[in-house]
Design an enzyme around this catalytic site. Sequence first.
Site, PDB file in Angstrom:
ATOM      1  N   CYS A  37       4.085   1.847  -3.635  1.00  0.00           N
ATOM      2  CA  CYS A  37       3.515   1.263  -3.360  1.00  0.00           C
ATOM      3  C   CYS A  37       1.985   1.511  -2.415  1.00  0.00           C
ATOM      4  CB  CYS A  37       4.384   0.223  -2.605  1.00  0.00           C
ATOM      5  SG  CYS A  37       3.473  -1.253  -1.555  1.00  0.00           S
ATOM      6  N   ASP A  75       1.496   0.816   0.168  1.00  0.00           N
ATOM      7  CA  ASP A  75       2.208   0.302   2.318  1.00  0.00           C
ATOM      8  C   ASP A  75       2.368   1.493   2.804  1.00  0.00           C
ATOM      9  OD1 ASP A  75       4.270  -0.035   4.547  1.00  0.00           O
ATOM     10  OD2 ASP A  75       4.379  -1.780   2.936  1.00  0.00           O
ATOM     11  N   ARG A 101       3.447   2.288   5.278  1.00  0.00           N
ATOM     12  CA  ARG A 101       4.767   2.910   5.851  1.00  0.00           C
ATOM     13  C   ARG A 101       5.830   3.689   4.948  1.00  0.00           C
ATOM     14  NH1 ARG A 101       7.376  -2.614   7.393  1.00  0.00           N
ATOM     15  NH2 ARG A 101       5.960  -2.927   5.740  1.00  0.00           N
ATOM     16  N   HIS A 150       9.750  -0.200  -2.221  1.00  0.00           N
ATOM     17  CA  HIS A 150      10.521   0.015  -0.874  1.00  0.00           C
ATOM     18  C   HIS A 150      10.576  -1.672  -0.706  1.00  0.00           C
ATOM     19  CE1 HIS A 150       7.032  -1.592   1.167  1.00  0.00           C
ATOM     20  NE2 HIS A 150       6.418  -1.965   0.050  1.00  0.00           N
ATOM     21  N   CYS A 204       8.369  -5.440   0.575  1.00  0.00           N
ATOM     22  CA  CYS A 204       7.509  -5.043   0.453  1.00  0.00           C
ATOM     23  C   CYS A 204       6.537  -6.719   0.234  1.00  0.00           C
ATOM     24  CB  CYS A 204       7.250  -4.592  -1.352  1.00  0.00           C
ATOM     25  SG  CYS A 204       5.375  -4.807  -1.679  1.00  0.00           S
TER      26      CYS A 204
END
Length: 211
Positions: A41, A43, A45, A97, A100
């Site tokens: 992803c 993302d 993080r 994750h 999400c």
Amino acid sequence: MTITTLFDNNAAWAAQVEAEDPGFFRRLGQQQAPEYLWIGCADSRVPANQIVGLAPGELFVHRNVANLALPTDLNMLSVLQFAVQYLQVRHVIVTGHYGCGGVQAALRRVELGLIDNWLQPLRAIAEANADTLAALDGEAARVNRLCELNVVQQTRNVAATPIVQQAWRAGRALSVHGWIYALSDGRLRDLGCTVDGPEQLEPAQRMQAGA
Ligand code: ZN
């Protein structure tokens, strides 16, 4: 923090890497030979290399919203082909994750615009697993379960591509894994959906060599 901080950080990082391993960048400039392709992803993080402790040159990476591996995505397919055919990676790792945002947006059914097109495959997975998701208590649990179901589906999508199937027919050892990362403790979990060969796919997804 200003944007110039990023250049300062970069200079400090490059100096540190070179101090710890003189000649690192010169050697890396000559070739890359990663054993792994990571499909994860976007993302912020979920930084691929950091999570698995790999240095530059050790992980080929493709990231997008909600770690989708769609057979119509020329970007993902190009990365996959280059990694499998030319870099000869041994493992493709689809990593989702928990929590999400893309998965959550797909479940909420609120119109967001262009990204709704991208999230459509997630809505299809949610629909196909409606009973399982409805039985869970609370939105967070449903989002997390759909995060897992999505990884399993994307793992199978990768395995079903002609790129991966050709590699298997050529006798290459190539595994497609499905993992999930927890933001809450920084740990990865294997979802146990690894595909090592065509016999592990549904008959409809297995291809014979063409004419
Ligand atoms: Zn995400």
